[in-house]
Design a protein around this motif. Structure first.
Motif, PDB file in Angstrom:
ATOM      1  N   ASN A 132       0.690  -0.994   0.330  1.00  0.00           N
ATOM      2  CA  ASN A 132      -0.392   0.167  -0.017  1.00  0.00           C
ATOM      3  C   ASN A 132       0.827   1.414  -0.095  1.00  0.00           C
ATOM      4  O   ASN A 132       0.535   2.234  -0.441  1.00  0.00           O
ATOM      5  N   ALA A 133       1.677   1.347   1.089  1.00  0.00           N
ATOM      6  CA  ALA A 133       2.821   2.586   0.637  1.00  0.00           C
ATOM      7  C   ALA A 133       3.486   3.023  -0.714  1.00  0.00           C
ATOM      8  O   ALA A 133       3.591   4.097  -1.312  1.00  0.00           O
ATOM      9  N   LEU A 134       3.262   1.734  -1.704  1.00  0.00           N
ATOM     10  CA  LEU A 134       4.780   1.942  -2.770  1.00  0.00           C
ATOM     11  C   LEU A 134       3.182   1.937  -3.520  1.00  0.00           C
ATOM     12  O   LEU A 134       3.532   3.180  -4.332  1.00  0.00           O
ATOM     13  N   ARG A 135       1.950   2.294  -3.459  1.00  0.00           N
ATOM     14  CA  ARG A 135       1.299   2.515  -3.854  1.00  0.00           C
ATOM     15  C   ARG A 135       0.313   4.303  -4.143  1.00  0.00           C
ATOM     16  O   ARG A 135       0.246   4.670  -5.183  1.00  0.00           O
ATOM     17  N   GLU A 136       0.741   3.944  -2.788  1.00  0.00           N
ATOM     18  CA  GLU A 136      -0.138   5.650  -2.282  1.00  0.00           C
ATOM     19  C   GLU A 136       1.665   6.434  -2.732  1.00  0.00           C
ATOM     20  O   GLU A 136       1.100   7.485  -3.159  1.00  0.00           O
ATOM     21  N   LEU A 137       2.650   6.117  -2.149  1.00  0.00           N
ATOM     22  CA  LEU A 137       3.148   7.051  -2.969  1.00  0.00           C
ATOM     23  C   LEU A 137       4.189   6.971  -4.620  1.00  0.00           C
ATOM     24  O   LEU A 137       5.002   8.017  -4.350  1.00  0.00           O
ATOM     25  N   LYS A 138       3.079   5.847  -4.631  1.00  0.00           N
ATOM     26  CA  LYS A 138       3.286   5.923  -6.598  1.00  0.00           C
ATOM     27  C   LYS A 138       4.722   5.763  -7.218  1.00  0.00           C
ATOM     28  O   LYS A 138       5.260   6.882  -8.230  1.00  0.00           O
ATOM     29  N   VAL A 139       5.066   4.814  -6.782  1.00  0.00           N
ATOM     30  CA  VAL A 139       6.721   4.631  -6.942  1.00  0.00           C
ATOM     31  C   VAL A 139       6.178   3.736  -8.424  1.00  0.00           C
ATOM     32  O   VAL A 139       5.637   2.609  -8.419  1.00  0.00           O
ATOM     33  N   GLY A 140       7.584   4.031  -8.953  1.00  0.00           N
ATOM     34  CA  GLY A 140       7.034   3.469 -10.736  1.00  0.00           C
ATOM     35  C   GLY A 140       8.880   3.222 -11.214  1.00  0.00           C
ATOM     36  O   GLY A 140       9.663   3.992 -10.281  1.00  0.00           O
ATOM     37  N   ALA A 141       8.800   2.316 -12.377  1.00  0.00           N
ATOM     38  CA  ALA A 141       9.895   1.664 -12.804  1.00  0.00           C
ATOM     39  C   ALA A 141      10.820   3.506 -13.595  1.00  0.00           C
ATOM     40  O   ALA A 141      10.247   4.749 -13.969  1.00  0.00           O
ATOM     41  N   GLY A 142      12.216   2.762 -13.040  1.00  0.00           N
ATOM     42  CA  GLY A 142      13.228   3.725 -13.571  1.00  0.00           C
ATOM     43  C   GLY A 142      13.267   4.970 -11.744  1.00  0.00           C
ATOM     44  O   GLY A 142      14.309   5.876 -12.038  1.00  0.00           O
ATOM     45  N   GLU A 143      12.756   5.245 -11.034  1.00  0.00           N
ATOM     46  CA  GLU A 143      12.411   6.102 -10.163  1.00  0.00           C
ATOM     47  C   GLU A 143      13.142   4.894  -8.556  1.00  0.00           C
ATOM     48  O   GLU A 143      13.678   4.416  -8.904  1.00  0.00           O
ATOM     49  N   THR A 144      14.531   6.078  -8.108  1.00  0.00           N
ATOM     50  CA  THR A 144      15.082   6.121  -7.278  1.00  0.00           C
ATOM     51  C   THR A 144      14.706   5.722  -5.751  1.00  0.00           C
ATOM     52  O   THR A 144      14.095   7.452  -5.670  1.00  0.00           O
ATOM     53  N   ARG A 164      10.407  -4.803  -8.710  1.00  0.00           N
ATOM     54  CA  ARG A 164       9.486  -5.668  -9.241  1.00  0.00           C
ATOM     55  C   ARG A 164       8.936  -4.512 -10.038  1.00  0.00           C
ATOM     56  O   ARG A 164       8.086  -4.783 -11.548  1.00  0.00           O
ATOM     57  N   LEU A 165       8.630  -3.139  -9.292  1.00  0.00           N
ATOM     58  CA  LEU A 165       8.358  -2.374 -10.055  1.00  0.00           C
ATOM     59  C   LEU A 165       9.415  -1.831 -11.263  1.00  0.00           C
ATOM     60  O   LEU A 165       8.914  -0.732 -12.331  1.00  0.00           O
ATOM     61  N   GLY A 166      10.013  -2.151 -11.207  1.00  0.00           N
ATOM     62  CA  GLY A 166      11.950  -1.288 -11.931  1.00  0.00           C
ATOM     63  C   GLY A 166      12.187  -0.202 -11.042  1.00  0.00           C
ATOM     64  O   GLY A 166      13.058   0.369 -12.129  1.00  0.00           O
ATOM     65  N   ALA A 167      11.960   0.148  -9.775  1.00  0.00           N
ATOM     66  CA  ALA A 167      12.360   1.147  -8.995  1.00  0.00           C
ATOM     67  C   ALA A 167      13.882   0.473  -8.733  1.00  0.00           C
ATOM     68  O   ALA A 167      14.569  -0.678  -8.230  1.00  0.00           O
ATOM     69  N   ARG A 168      15.193   1.576  -8.734  1.00  0.00           N
ATOM     70  CA  ARG A 168      16.187   1.524  -7.791  1.00  0.00           C
ATOM     71  C   ARG A 168      15.610   1.598  -6.871  1.00  0.00           C
ATOM     72  O   ARG A 168      15.068   2.503  -6.128  1.00  0.00           O
ATOM     73  N   ALA A 203      23.650   7.916  -5.243  1.00  0.00           N
ATOM     74  CA  ALA A 203      22.397   8.664  -5.999  1.00  0.00           C
ATOM     75  C   ALA A 203      22.350  10.284  -6.870  1.00  0.00           C
ATOM     76  O   ALA A 203      22.033  11.189  -6.397  1.00  0.00           O
ATOM     77  N   PRO A 204      24.392  10.112  -7.099  1.00  0.00           N
ATOM     78  CA  PRO A 204      24.008  11.755  -7.210  1.00  0.00           C
ATOM     79  C   PRO A 204      23.001  12.783  -8.696  1.00  0.00           C
ATOM     80  O   PRO A 204      22.440  13.676  -8.229  1.00  0.00           O
ATOM     81  N   GLY A 205      22.046  12.515  -9.449  1.00  0.00           N
ATOM     82  CA  GLY A 205      20.885  11.716 -10.441  1.00  0.00           C
ATOM     83  C   GLY A 205      19.984  12.557  -8.683  1.00  0.00           C
ATOM     84  O   GLY A 205      18.449  13.286  -9.035  1.00  0.00           O
ATOM     85  N   GLY A 206      19.872  12.267  -7.527  1.00  0.00           N
ATOM     86  CA  GLY A 206      18.796  12.377  -6.491  1.00  0.00           C
ATOM     87  C   GLY A 206      18.032  11.473  -6.251  1.00  0.00           C
ATOM     88  O   GLY A 206      17.745  10.236  -7.427  1.00  0.00           O
ATOM     89  N   VAL A 207      17.209  11.696  -5.103  1.00  0.00           N
ATOM     90  CA  VAL A 207      16.019  10.440  -4.951  1.00  0.00           C
ATOM     91  C   VAL A 207      14.828  10.910  -4.974  1.00  0.00           C
ATOM     92  O   VAL A 207      14.064  12.330  -5.101  1.00  0.00           O
ATOM     93  N   ASP A 208      14.335  10.380  -5.609  1.00  0.00           N
ATOM     94  CA  ASP A 208      12.651  10.210  -6.175  1.00  0.00           C
ATOM     95  C   ASP A 208      11.468   9.845  -4.721  1.00  0.00           C
ATOM     96  O   ASP A 208      10.961  11.483  -5.007  1.00  0.00           O
ATOM     97  N   VAL A 209      11.461   9.316  -4.357  1.00  0.00           N
ATOM     98  CA  VAL A 209      10.599   8.942  -3.121  1.00  0.00           C
ATOM     99  C   VAL A 209      11.035   8.455  -1.884  1.00  0.00           C
ATOM    100  O   VAL A 209      12.185   7.891  -2.291  1.00  0.00           O
TER     101      VAL A 209
END
Length: 304
Positions: A132-144, A164-168, A203-209
């Motif tokens: 539920n947390a991943l869904r609520e935070l909208k974690v997606g492929a390619g995100e960190t 499994r969603l494709g996130a780092r 993660a020099p490109g930053g953290v998304d979530v």
């Protein structure tokens, strides 16, 4: 009569003791389950200590336990999806530390044959919280994604589902758990002073979530790393959620989601290590272990 575990005053693990209860009867829409395993969670420890006194209604002697697995031995009226003898796992509220309990039929799902009892009894709380947390935070492929307490129960599941969603995934943990996190697909980082700098180096490109299961300083670090507070969620720190406007992660439980997670676990696609399995009568020892804050995976109680 049957046995449950309860406490009659707030305090340390020693306040937990056996309680003799009348065997419940499955009412309309309910099933009765002979419990084989019940998960022990940090929220149980906090309830026992009195951390939620005045916020969560408690009636002494108060029972504990929100997840379980067992065998149905009685089916109430209007229940057609289950029968006596069915093996199930499910969820309840402050009642699972027991030899037997009744729950609504829509609070259980079939236990896959390949799923061990201990894992089945410990899956609901951390599994559904993480999903539920991943869904609520909208974690997606390619995100960190940064997961605080990544080696704990919620963190363990969240790391795997996010991959499994494709996130780092970057996960905080003590160094003794770094190889474990790598085995789950996460990049480990040591928590404590200097965490923000260590994460930025990874993660020099930053953290998304961020998914936080620690609170306090972990939230402070998260606020430095992620500007969008709607993408920072905590499962434990209500005060930080109120103060900083980050997401207080709760999520609704459902038999459908639990069935999905059970299927993944049974198929070896979701790993939930059992740190220790204690007899029901050793609930105090189980609480001491969980209270250390250094459990890898889950601790469970079993009825033999």
């Amino acid at each position: 009569m049957a046995m449950a575990i309860a406490f009659s005053e707030y305090g340390g693990p020693e306040v937990l003791s056996p309680l003799e209860i009348a065997e419940p009867v499955a009412g309309p829409g309910e099933v009765r389950v002979r419990v084989r395993a019940a998960g022990v969670n940090p929220v149980d420890v906090k309830l026992r200590r009195g951390d939620f006194a005045g916020m969560v209604p408690v009636t002494f002697p108060q029972r504990l336990g929100n997840e379980f697995a067992g065998v149905i031995d009685q089916v109430g009226a209007d229940v057609s999806a289950f029968a006596e003898g069915d093996e199930v796992l499910g969820f309840t509220a402050m009642a699972a530390y027991a030899e037997v309990l009744t729950v609504p039929a829509d609070s259980v799902t079939a236990k896959p044959d390949a799923l061990p009892w201990e894992v089945a009894g410990a899956l609901s709380a951390v599994g559904q919280t993480a999903a539920n947390a991943l869904r609520e935070l909208k974690v997606g492929a390619g995100e960190t994604l940064l997961v605080h307490a990544a080696a704990g129960g919620v963190g363990t599941v969240a790391v795997q589902l996010a991959r499994r969603l494709g996130a780092r995934v970057i996960g905080t943990a003590s160094e003794r758990n770094h190889d474990y996190l790598r085995s789950l697909g996460a990049e480990p980082v040591r928590y404590g002073a200097g965490l923000v700098e260590r994460v930025r180096a990874l993660a020099p490109g930053g953290v998304d979530v961020v998914l936080d299961a620690v609170g306090g300083e972990a939230v402070d670090a998260s606020l430095e790393l992620v500007a969008d507070r709607a993408r920072i969620g905590t499962t434990v720190d209500q005060k930080a959620a109120d103060e900083h406007g980050i997401v207080r992660l709760r999520g609704a439980r459902s038999a459908e989601l639990l069935a999905e997670l059970a299927g993944l676990a049974a198929g070896g696609e979701l790993v939930l290590p059992i740190a220790a399995a204690h007899p029901l009568t050793a609930a105090a020892e189980a609480h001491r272990e969980v209270e250390t804050g250094h459990v890898r995976g889950k601790v469970v109680l079993t009825t033999g």
